[in-house]
Write a protein that holds these residues in place. Structure first.
Motif, PDB file in Angstrom:
ATOM      1  N   GLN A 109      73.712  81.004   4.500  1.00  0.00           N
ATOM      2  CA  GLN A 109      74.300  82.322   4.730  1.00  0.00           C
ATOM      3  C   GLN A 109      75.138  82.790   3.539  1.00  0.00           C
ATOM      4  N   VAL A 110      76.208  82.074   3.230  1.00  0.00           N
ATOM      5  CA  VAL A 110      77.102  82.519   2.157  1.00  0.00           C
ATOM      6  C   VAL A 110      76.379  82.587   0.817  1.00  0.00           C
ATOM      7  N   PHE A 111      75.799  81.465   0.392  1.00  0.00           N
ATOM      8  CA  PHE A 111      75.149  81.426  -0.922  1.00  0.00           C
ATOM      9  C   PHE A 111      73.914  82.319  -0.967  1.00  0.00           C
ATOM     10  N   THR A 112      73.065  82.205   0.051  1.00  0.00           N
ATOM     11  CA  THR A 112      71.803  82.951   0.044  1.00  0.00           C
ATOM     12  C   THR A 112      72.037  84.452   0.099  1.00  0.00           C
ATOM     13  N   TRP A 113      72.879  84.897   1.028  1.00  0.00           N
ATOM     14  CA  TRP A 113      73.119  86.334   1.165  1.00  0.00           C
ATOM     15  C   TRP A 113      73.786  86.914  -0.077  1.00  0.00           C
ATOM     16  N   LEU A 114      74.868  86.283  -0.507  1.00  0.00           N
ATOM     17  CA  LEU A 114      75.626  86.835  -1.631  1.00  0.00           C
ATOM     18  C   LEU A 114      74.857  86.742  -2.946  1.00  0.00           C
ATOM     19  N   SER A 115      74.098  85.664  -3.134  1.00  0.00           N
ATOM     20  CA  SER A 115      73.315  85.561  -4.366  1.00  0.00           C
ATOM     21  C   SER A 115      72.196  86.601  -4.379  1.00  0.00           C
ATOM     22  N   GLY A 116      71.653  86.924  -3.198  1.00  0.00           N
ATOM     23  CA  GLY A 116      70.632  87.964  -3.120  1.00  0.00           C
ATOM     24  C   GLY A 116      71.184  89.323  -3.502  1.00  0.00           C
ATOM     25  N   VAL A 117      72.340  89.658  -2.942  1.00  0.00           N
ATOM     26  CA  VAL A 117      72.984  90.932  -3.277  1.00  0.00           C
ATOM     27  C   VAL A 117      73.375  90.962  -4.749  1.00  0.00           C
ATOM     28  N   ALA A 118      73.908  89.843  -5.247  1.00  0.00           N
ATOM     29  CA  ALA A 118      74.322  89.774  -6.650  1.00  0.00           C
ATOM     30  C   ALA A 118      73.134  89.934  -7.589  1.00  0.00           C
ATOM     31  N   THR A 119      71.981  89.398  -7.194  1.00  0.00           N
ATOM     32  CA  THR A 119      70.792  89.519  -8.035  1.00  0.00           C
ATOM     33  C   THR A 119      70.370  90.973  -8.184  1.00  0.00           C
ATOM     34  N   VAL A 120      70.330  91.692  -7.068  1.00  0.00           N
ATOM     35  CA  VAL A 120      69.985  93.116  -7.128  1.00  0.00           C
ATOM     36  C   VAL A 120      71.004  93.872  -7.977  1.00  0.00           C
ATOM     37  N   ALA A 121      72.282  93.590  -7.748  1.00  0.00           N
ATOM     38  CA  ALA A 121      73.346  94.304  -8.453  1.00  0.00           C
ATOM     39  C   ALA A 121      73.287  94.060  -9.959  1.00  0.00           C
ATOM     40  N   ILE A 122      73.070  92.807 -10.369  1.00  0.00           N
ATOM     41  CA  ILE A 122      73.087  92.495 -11.800  1.00  0.00           C
ATOM     42  C   ILE A 122      71.876  93.082 -12.504  1.00  0.00           C
ATOM     43  N   VAL A 123      70.726  93.115 -11.818  1.00  0.00           N
ATOM     44  CA  VAL A 123      69.530  93.705 -12.428  1.00  0.00           C
ATOM     45  C   VAL A 123      69.720  95.207 -12.627  1.00  0.00           C
ATOM     46  N   VAL A 124      70.250  95.882 -11.616  1.00  0.00           N
ATOM     47  CA  VAL A 124      70.513  97.320 -11.736  1.00  0.00           C
ATOM     48  C   VAL A 124      71.566  97.577 -12.811  1.00  0.00           C
ATOM     49  N   LEU A 125      72.602  96.745 -12.839  1.00  0.00           N
ATOM     50  CA  LEU A 125      73.661  96.897 -13.837  1.00  0.00           C
ATOM     51  C   LEU A 125      73.116  96.744 -15.256  1.00  0.00           C
ATOM     52  N   VAL A 130      62.537  96.871  -8.601  1.00  0.00           N
ATOM     53  CA  VAL A 130      61.638  97.360  -7.548  1.00  0.00           C
ATOM     54  C   VAL A 130      61.019  96.190  -6.787  1.00  0.00           C
ATOM     55  N   VAL A 131      60.567  95.172  -7.521  1.00  0.00           N
ATOM     56  CA  VAL A 131      59.951  94.000  -6.887  1.00  0.00           C
ATOM     57  C   VAL A 131      60.973  93.249  -6.037  1.00  0.00           C
ATOM     58  N   ILE A 132      62.189  93.090  -6.560  1.00  0.00           N
ATOM     59  CA  ILE A 132      63.238  92.372  -5.826  1.00  0.00           C
ATOM     60  C   ILE A 132      63.573  93.085  -4.522  1.00  0.00           C
ATOM     61  N   VAL A 133      63.735  94.398  -4.589  1.00  0.00           N
ATOM     62  CA  VAL A 133      64.060  95.160  -3.380  1.00  0.00           C
ATOM     63  C   VAL A 133      62.912  95.087  -2.373  1.00  0.00           C
ATOM     64  N   ALA A 134      61.672  95.144  -2.871  1.00  0.00           N
ATOM     65  CA  ALA A 134      60.507  95.095  -1.986  1.00  0.00           C
ATOM     66  C   ALA A 134      60.428  93.769  -1.234  1.00  0.00           C
ATOM     67  N   TYR A 135      60.821  92.680  -1.897  1.00  0.00           N
ATOM     68  CA  TYR A 135      60.742  91.351  -1.281  1.00  0.00           C
ATOM     69  C   TYR A 135      62.128  90.788  -0.964  1.00  0.00           C
ATOM     70  N   PHE A 136      63.101  91.667  -0.806  1.00  0.00           N
ATOM     71  CA  PHE A 136      64.477  91.212  -0.585  1.00  0.00           C
ATOM     72  C   PHE A 136      64.633  90.331   0.657  1.00  0.00           C
ATOM     73  N   PRO A 137      64.017  90.672   1.802  1.00  0.00           N
ATOM     74  CA  PRO A 137      64.171  89.804   2.982  1.00  0.00           C
ATOM     75  C   PRO A 137      63.723  88.368   2.726  1.00  0.00           C
ATOM     76  N   VAL A 138      62.621  88.205   1.995  1.00  0.00           N
ATOM     77  CA  VAL A 138      62.137  86.857   1.686  1.00  0.00           C
ATOM     78  C   VAL A 138      63.117  86.141   0.769  1.00  0.00           C
TER      79      VAL A 138
END
Length: 226
Positions: free
Chosen positions: A154-170, A210-218
């Motif tokens: 939960q903590v690592f998986t959720w936050l690392s997922g959000v951080a990945t999207v954020a850092i790529v956009v940044l 785009v790919v990350i957001v498309a497969y974000f749940p996985v």
């Protein structure tokens, strides 16, 4: 996509930053890209393209160790487990150092209070920012513990997922900012540095986003997501 940009924040601590920072950045991008590509390919091939999702769904936390145990046996599993633990410690230490210097830079720029920009009298390290980061991490960990959240799933998986999207956009936005900055300020007229490289970076990062957001749940652990 997290880590290669950290070379720039150590600029003030490098002897020849104009030379070493670009080399370190290119080296990090190439090294991380090759390593993760081969690692991911090897993990998928170990279970097969049709079996990797089922293996991950069984227990995502032990997927890597189970894979190692199949091919390297119990001894290999123990060795990799030890390496995993030491690597996690190295990652946490790296994150701490990077965040410490980000906070220090933001304080110097006036975004954070001036007190955060203090440096150690002897070592010249941003020790005040380091203490602030330690306290912040402690408060967040305590909150997660009180909420009873699983530290890995939960903590690592959720936050690392959000951080990945954020850092790529940044990083994508930063690529555009590089082009705009050098268009307005003709301090560097080299096409590769000021237009071509950042444009290619933006294109690659935009596609990745785009790919990350498309497969974000996985990516955050929902292996049954379509």
């Amino acid at each position: 996509f997290i880590g290669f940009e950290a070379t720039a924040i150590f600029r003030d601590e490098a002897r020849d930053p104009d030379r070493t920072i670009p080399r370190a950045t290119y080296g990090a991008v190439i090294g991380i890209g090759v390593f993760y590509t081969l690692s991911t390919w090897g993990l998928v091939m170990a279970w097969g393209p049709n079996g990797i999702l089922a293996a991950a769904a069984e227990n995502p936390a032990t997927l890597m160790l189970r894979t190692v145990a199949i091919y390297l046996g119990t001894v290999g599993e123990v060795v990799v487990n030890v390496l995993l633990l030491t690597s996690m410690f190295a990652c946490v230490l790296s994150f701490h150092n990077v965040l410490t210097r980000y906070q220090h830079a933001m304080s110097t720029a006036g975004v954070l209070p001036d007190s955060v920009s203090g440096v150690h009298a002897r070592h010249l390290s941003p020790h005040v920012s380091s203490l602030v980061q330690t306290a912040t991490a402690g408060v967040l960990l305590a909150a997660f513990a009180l909420l009873g959240l699983d530290p890995l799933l939960q903590v690592f998986t959720w936050l690392s997922g959000v951080a990945t999207v954020a850092i790529v956009v940044l990083m994508a936005v930063t690529s555009i900012a590089v082009i705009v900055y050098f268009t307005r300020n003709r301090q560097d007229r080299r096409p590769w540095n000021t237009v071509i490289a950042p444009a290619l970076g933006f294109a690659g990062l935009a596609i990745a986003a785009v790919v990350i957001v498309a497969y974000f749940p996985v990516m955050v652990g929902d292996v049954d997501a379509e």
